[in-house]
Design a protein around this motif. Sequence first.
Motif, mmCIF file in Angstrom:
data_model
loop_
_atom_site.group_PDB
_atom_site.id
_atom_site.type_symbol
_atom_site.label_atom_id
_atom_site.label_comp_id
_atom_site.label_asym_id
_atom_site.label_seq_id
_atom_site.Cartn_x
_atom_site.Cartn_y
_atom_site.Cartn_z
ATOM 1 N N LEU A 101 0.841 -1.189 0.000
ATOM 2 C CA LEU A 101 0.000 0.000 0.000
ATOM 3 C C LEU A 101 0.881 1.245 0.000
ATOM 4 C CD1 LEU A 101 -2.874 1.176 0.261
ATOM 5 C CD2 LEU A 101 -2.639 0.914 2.733
ATOM 6 N N THR A 102 0.656 2.132 -0.973
ATOM 7 C CA THR A 102 1.386 3.398 -1.045
ATOM 8 C C THR A 102 0.391 4.536 -0.947
ATOM 9 O OG1 THR A 102 3.129 2.443 -2.408
ATOM 10 C CG2 THR A 102 2.911 4.836 -2.456
ATOM 11 N N ILE A 103 0.697 5.490 -0.074
ATOM 12 C CA ILE A 103 -0.182 6.633 0.152
ATOM 13 C C ILE A 103 0.607 7.899 -0.138
ATOM 14 C CG2 ILE A 103 -1.509 7.890 1.899
ATOM 15 C CD1 ILE A 103 -1.894 5.156 3.274
ATOM 16 N N LEU A 155 -4.963 8.463 5.556
ATOM 17 C CA LEU A 155 -4.781 9.805 5.009
ATOM 18 C C LEU A 155 -3.434 10.298 5.531
ATOM 19 C CD1 LEU A 155 -6.047 12.386 3.644
ATOM 20 C CD2 LEU A 155 -6.919 12.958 5.919
ATOM 21 N N ALA A 156 -2.589 10.819 4.645
ATOM 22 C CA ALA A 156 -1.271 11.293 5.051
ATOM 23 C C ALA A 156 -1.044 12.697 4.513
ATOM 24 C CB ALA A 156 -0.188 10.342 4.549
ATOM 25 N N ALA A 179 -10.419 17.676 5.147
ATOM 26 C CA ALA A 179 -10.151 16.243 5.034
ATOM 27 C C ALA A 179 -9.699 15.659 6.367
ATOM 28 C CB ALA A 179 -9.087 15.986 3.959
ATOM 29 N N PHE A 180 -8.993 16.470 7.171
ATOM 30 C CA PHE A 180 -8.474 16.004 8.452
ATOM 31 C C PHE A 180 -9.524 16.044 9.569
ATOM 32 C CE2 PHE A 180 -5.883 16.315 12.322
ATOM 33 C CZ PHE A 180 -5.080 15.213 12.144
ATOM 34 N N VAL A 182 5.461 14.614 9.049
ATOM 35 C CA VAL A 182 4.458 13.793 8.385
ATOM 36 C C VAL A 182 3.374 13.419 9.395
ATOM 37 C CG1 VAL A 182 4.053 11.585 7.234
ATOM 38 C CG2 VAL A 182 6.157 12.860 6.787
ATOM 39 N N VAL A 183 2.135 13.559 8.974
ATOM 40 C CA VAL A 183 0.988 13.112 9.765
ATOM 41 C C VAL A 183 0.270 12.049 8.949
ATOM 42 C CG1 VAL A 183 -1.305 13.784 10.582
ATOM 43 C CG2 VAL A 183 0.651 15.247 11.049
ATOM 44 N N MET A 184 0.010 10.899 9.555
ATOM 45 C CA MET A 184 -0.801 9.857 8.918
ATOM 46 C C MET A 184 -1.851 9.417 9.929
ATOM 47 S SD MET A 184 0.087 6.090 7.344
ATOM 48 C CE MET A 184 0.238 5.315 8.945
#
Length: 162
Positions: free
Chosen positions: A5-7, A105-106, A16-17, A87-89
């Motif tokens: 899986l690539t995001i 969501l990243a 979106a957040f 980075v936030v995921m």
Amino acid sequence: MTTKLTIPLLAPDPAAFAPYGQFVAPPATPGERRFYSEVLDRRPAGSVPVLHTNHVLPQTLPLDVTRIERHAHAAQCFIPLDVARYVVMVMPSAADGSPLPEQALAMLMPGTMGVVFNPGVWHLGATVLDKAASFTVLMWRGGAQADDQFLTIPPVTLAAPS
């Protein structure tokens, strides 16, 4: 054969957040204040506030994520002290509480914006790019219910924005 899986990392998008938390940003107008107390007030009975700083070593993109965390009963807030980019995921939970990596969501965050994760949100721990960095972290701990949960997941690759 299973495909990894690539995001892609997106720009910060408050709408979106929103299901996962909110961003902490300075007001645009001098003298104005923005309050975030409401999200931090959701906490277990008997818990106490915990405020700490951390020191995080930089990672590079693409980044393989294999460990996530959540705090089922309290919000967690990260405020950059000395951060270039981070980075936030986040990812939602299935009905049984397990994470749904395929719906992750990243976002690639500037060091001028913080983040508050809602209680129960699966998320990546503090992950910085470019240089070693430090955050102030605020959350609640204690009470009758354990609140820190860490989980190893199959690798999810976070890719640089195109």
